[in-house]
Design a protein around this motif. Structure first.
Motif, short mmCIF file in Angstrom:
data_model
loop_
_atom_site.label_atom_id
_atom_site.label_comp_id
_atom_site.label_asym_id
_atom_site.label_seq_id
_atom_site.Cartn_x
_atom_site.Cartn_y
_atom_site.Cartn_z
N ARG A 148 -6.48 -46.30 -12.43
CA ARG A 148 -7.92 -46.09 -12.33
C ARG A 148 -8.32 -44.68 -12.76
N VAL A 149 -7.51 -43.71 -12.40
CA VAL A 149 -7.80 -42.33 -12.80
C VAL A 149 -7.72 -42.18 -14.32
N LEU A 150 -6.67 -42.76 -14.91
CA LEU A 150 -6.49 -42.67 -16.36
C LEU A 150 -7.62 -43.34 -17.12
N ASN A 151 -8.22 -44.37 -16.52
CA ASN A 151 -9.29 -45.11 -17.20
C ASN A 151 -10.68 -44.73 -16.69
N TYR A 210 -14.19 -45.80 -8.67
CA TYR A 210 -13.86 -46.00 -7.26
C TYR A 210 -12.51 -45.40 -6.88
N VAL A 211 -12.42 -44.09 -7.03
CA VAL A 211 -11.24 -43.33 -6.62
C VAL A 211 -11.73 -42.09 -5.88
N SER A 212 -11.15 -41.81 -4.72
CA SER A 212 -11.60 -40.64 -3.95
C SER A 212 -11.26 -39.36 -4.70
N VAL A 233 -3.58 -36.91 -8.55
CA VAL A 233 -3.05 -37.54 -9.77
C VAL A 233 -3.16 -36.60 -10.96
N LEU A 234 -4.32 -35.98 -11.14
CA LEU A 234 -4.53 -35.08 -12.28
C LEU A 234 -3.60 -33.86 -12.21
N LYS A 235 -3.31 -33.42 -11.00
CA LYS A 235 -2.41 -32.28 -10.83
C LYS A 235 -1.00 -32.63 -11.30
N VAL A 236 -0.53 -33.82 -10.94
CA VAL A 236 0.81 -34.26 -11.36
C VAL A 236 0.85 -34.45 -12.88
N ASN A 238 3.07 -32.76 -17.82
CA ASN A 238 2.59 -32.86 -19.20
C ASN A 238 2.63 -34.30 -19.71
N TYR A 239 2.06 -35.20 -18.90
CA TYR A 239 2.08 -36.63 -19.23
C TYR A 239 1.15 -36.94 -20.40
#
Length: 325
Positions: free
Chosen positions: A20-23, A27-29, A36-39, A44-45
């Motif tokens: 959900r974060v990638l797209n 509806y993500v807290s 998620v963005l920190k990881v 370096n994903y």
């Protein structure tokens, strides 16, 4: 290479949350999104966009097959294709073929392999029998005046447009009319030849093979045409030529041979490129950019409906009168 499962484990969230974060799902807290963005930043994903597209059933890539990019007619089609593709977030893959069937097949094989969402043929050398073998590979659109029921096609009605041009020249007092073609056996050229033969028969004029000039596409071809004209025993009073580039070549060479345009020879052409306006060439306008835009829309329609249509779209043409007739 890290996967979304690795990201989920490191961030302490579910795989669904990472997706959900990638797209950019709403509806993500904020807390989970930040984790998620920190990881993603730490490891370096990089997303495998090709894999994402394949999983969704599309590549966002359209193949565009054309003989050459540096000719105004084809560059105008590509401009129309590009403008429409940008609106729909699509990318183009150009196949410059120089009318070599093997290079055209490369595009069709990529379509068959689902690496392209569709293929637009601006012009082709490949036989129709071979093309039909790829009917189920994906959307294929032909920018030609095509009498077939397998693929969608877009074009002006070339036979009708050529008849119209001939009638215009006849109305100006010309019956001794020579003409040029890009490719003698091209589908559009066949329509023009048919119109010419019909009209000459109506006039009671013989079909003079020496007045039919093949492989005329460029300014250089137009210049060479004027040289050939000097060696004709019987000379035409008008030229109906492939495009504005050929007409420009004739005009540029006319003075050298002390030929006055249109008093000695009238010139009518096709396309209505900027050079026609600059040089005062009378021409039949073809909506070339619009053709490119409609070709992209046809690809999108076929992809969304998941079926190949065989719709033939006939585009309008109009006469632009200037100084050469």
């Amino acid at each position: 290479m890290a996967t979304i499962r690795d990201i989920a484990k490191l961030a302490g969230v579910s795989v669904t949350t990472v997706s959900r974060v990638l797209n950019n799902h709403p509806y993500v807290s904020d807390e989970k999104k930040e984790a998620v963005l920190k990881v993603i930043e730490e490891i370096n994903y990089k997303r495998n966009i090709h894999a994402v597209h394949l999983s969704r059933g599309f590549s966002n890539l359209i193949g565009v097959v054309l003989p050459k990019i540096d000719h105004p007619y084809f560059s105008s089609i590509v401009e129309g294709i590009s403008e429409e593709a940008i609106k729909h977030h699509l990318q183009l893959v150009l196949f410059q073929t120089n009318y070599e069937p093997a290079k055209e097949l490369e595009a069709l094989e990529l379509l068959r392999g689902t690496l392209l969402d569709g293929v637009i043929f601006c012009s082709r050398a490949i036989s129709f029998d071979v093309l039909k073998e790829y009917k189920n590979a994906g959307p294929i659109v032909l920018c030609e005046d095509s009498d077939q029921s397998h693929f969608p096609s877009l074009s002006i009605p070339h036979e009708q447009a050529f008849q119209f041009g001939l009638d215009y020249l006849i109305s100006k007092g010309h019956t001794k009319i020579a003409f040029t073609l890009g490719r003698m056996e091209g589908p559009n050229s066949k329509k023009r030849r048919k119109a010419y033969k019909t009209k000459m028969k109506e006039l009671g004029e013989p079909i003079r093979s020496e007045w039919i000039f093949d492989k005329c596409l460029s300014i250089t071809d137009g210049k060479q045409l004027m040289e050939k004209l000097q060696h004709l025993e019987k000379k035409p009073t008008a030229f109906f030529v492939t495009n504005d580039q050929v007409a420009a070549g004739i005009l540029l060479s006319a003075e050298q041979y002390k030929i006055k345009i249109p008093q000695d020879i009238a010139i009518l052409s096709f396309d209505n490129q900027p050079i026609a306006d600059i040089m005062g060439i009378t021409t039949i306008e073809i909506p070339i950019k619009k053709m490119g835009k409609l070709a992209v829309q046809s690809i999108i329609h076929c992809k969304e409906k998941r079926e190949q249509t065989n719709k033939k779209m006939t585009l309008p043409f109009r006469l632009i009168e200037r100084k050469t007739v």
